[in-house]
Write an enzyme that holds these catalytic residues in place. Structure first.
Site, PDB file in Angstrom:
ATOM      1  N   SER A 127      -6.116  -8.334  -2.189  1.00 49.71           N
ATOM      2  CA  SER A 127      -5.079  -8.974  -2.169  1.00 49.71           C
ATOM      3  C   SER A 127      -4.876 -10.120  -1.552  1.00 49.71           C
ATOM      4  O   SER A 127      -5.668 -10.478  -0.479  1.00 49.71           O
ATOM      5  CB  SER A 127      -3.818  -7.969  -1.467  1.00 49.71           C
ATOM      6  OG  SER A 127      -2.656  -8.319  -1.155  1.00 49.71           O
ATOM      7  N   TYR A 154      -1.321  -2.283   5.362  1.00 49.12           N
ATOM      8  CA  TYR A 154      -1.470  -2.489   4.172  1.00 49.12           C
ATOM      9  C   TYR A 154      -2.621  -3.656   4.145  1.00 49.12           C
ATOM     10  O   TYR A 154      -3.834  -3.611   3.465  1.00 49.12           O
ATOM     11  CB  TYR A 154      -0.419  -2.551   3.173  1.00 49.12           C
ATOM     12  CG  TYR A 154      -0.878  -3.223   1.842  1.00 49.12           C
ATOM     13  CD1 TYR A 154      -1.650  -2.289   0.714  1.00 49.12           C
ATOM     14  CD2 TYR A 154      -0.801  -4.489   1.457  1.00 49.12           C
ATOM     15  CE1 TYR A 154      -2.039  -2.721  -0.379  1.00 49.12           C
ATOM     16  CE2 TYR A 154      -0.996  -5.001   0.204  1.00 49.12           C
ATOM     17  CZ  TYR A 154      -1.622  -4.205  -0.574  1.00 49.12           C
ATOM     18  OH  TYR A 154      -2.233  -4.661  -1.995  1.00 49.12           O
ATOM     19  N   LYS A 158      -6.973  -4.010   3.407  1.00 50.97           N
ATOM     20  CA  LYS A 158      -7.664  -5.055   2.158  1.00 50.97           C
ATOM     21  C   LYS A 158      -8.631  -5.872   2.898  1.00 50.97           C
ATOM     22  O   LYS A 158      -9.974  -6.099   2.609  1.00 50.97           O
ATOM     23  CB  LYS A 158      -6.709  -6.131   1.858  1.00 50.97           C
ATOM     24  CG  LYS A 158      -5.843  -5.077   0.687  1.00 50.97           C
ATOM     25  CD  LYS A 158      -6.384  -4.286  -0.270  1.00 50.97           C
ATOM     26  CE  LYS A 158      -5.574  -3.512  -1.282  1.00 50.97           C
ATOM     27  NZ  LYS A 158      -6.148  -2.955  -2.231  1.00 50.97           N
TER      28      LYS A 158
END
Length: 346
Positions: A127, A154, A158
């Protein structure tokens, strides 16, 4: 028939569209998904579009023994596209341990099993959140831009997972990897047979837009109108999910086909253009003729102010380019929402 590809999270939004593109490119696909944020009837939609039903196993990637059984059942698997992960920025701030457990353990299990079962390559769903809030001189952001402290658990998963892949391959693991840093996927398949179907209250902008337009949601909340952007709302690089899916096919061709490439490669996957939340909302209204009941709300923790990508590397090396027009993409999302209404009526 080309190689067999394992798609984790393959009944999800991006996973289902990528499965369609893989099948149409001649690959055999095995999907695994725990169905925590998707529905099994997505498999029917994939079959309806392609004429081929992918194999499906209900498996949680955090369950290593169950994963082992999948690899034993499908020994012909040569590549993995790893989508399975918890993915909402706001939720990750509220439930950080769930995000670390799901997103990190699942990848570690796959990486450990790959060499044992002769799996050659993995495409990792990363991402643009790894860039944090890029400085002005780094916009549009390139793959060489500094990785910044993540603004959410989150985003941190990544970053950590990218490091895990690179460390594991550096240690001598006999696999190759392509890391794709997505910007913001939106839209639905042009057939309106598959699309984005979040469980419960949507965490992403477009499902909230279409559900508000349909009257499912009373009002669309725009989180923050005081950012340092032309209209005060956040700016993102919105990419059509079908274009994004096609990038995975190109990446898989590269990771399985080109022997002289670096063992780990990283590509931005976006349009190269930033659009604000308000621009997307007004674009939807223009594309569909539907007026949205909207209001401004306070900023949401974890949101980045503005980010869009430089995608020259993917254009030149993968031979891939985002092609869709933004109004067509927004119309596809609305067509999908209307199809969901028709299905409920029937």
């Amino acid at each position: 028939m080309k190689e067999t590809i394992l798609v984790t999270g393959g009944t999800g939004f991006i996973g289902s569209h990528t499965t369609v593109e893989l099948i149409e490119a001649g690959y055999r696909v095995v999907i695994i998904d725990n169905l925590s944020n998707s529905k099994v009837n997505v498999i029917d939609g994939i079959e309806k579009i392609t004429g081929i039903r992918p194999a499906f196993e209900k498996v949680d990637c955090c369950d290593k023994d169950a994963l082992e059984q999948v690899f034993s059942k499908y020994p012909e698997v040569k590549g993995i596209i790893h989508f399975a992960a918890s993915k909402a920025v706001g939720e990750s701030v509220e439930k950080p341990l769930m995000y670390y457990r799901n997103n990190i353990n699942s990848l570690v299990n796959l990486l450990e099993l790959m060499p044992i079962h002769g799996v050659e390559g993995i495409i990792f769903s990363s991402s643009c959140t790894v860039y944090g809030q890029p400085s002005k001189e780094n916009l549009p952001v390139t793959e060489e831009a500094p990785i910044q402290k993540a603004l959410s658990p989150y985003g941190n998963t990544k970053q950590i997972n990218e490091e895990i892949i690179q460390d594991y391959i550096h240690s001598g693991a006999s696999i190759k990897a392509v890391i794709l840093r997505y910007f913001n996927p939106i839209g639905a398949h042009p057939s309106a047979i598959i699309g984005e179907l979040p469980n419960g209250v949507p965490m992403n902008l477009i499902p909230f837009v279409t559900q508000t337009a349909m009257g499912i949601r009373e009002q669309l909340k725009i989180f923050g109108n005081d950012y340092d952007t032309p209209d005060g709302t956040c700016i993102r690089d919105y990419i059509y999910v079908v274009d994004l899916a096609k990038a995975h096919v190109k990446a898989m061709e590269r990771v399985l086909g080109e022997k002289e490439n670096a063992p780990v490669e990283i590509f931005n996957i976006g349009t190269g253009r930033g659009l604000s939340t308000l621009e997307i909302i007004k674009g939807f209204e223009k594309a569909t003729g539907v007026r949205l009941n909207r209001t401004f709300a306070p900023r949401r923790e974890g949101d980045i102010e503005k980010v869009w990508g430089n995608v020259d590397k993917a254009n030149n090396i993968l031979g891939w380019k985002a092609e869709a027009n933004i109004e067509d993409v927004l119309r596809s999302a609305w067509k999908w929402q209307k199809k969901l209404r028709e299905d409920r009526i029937q």
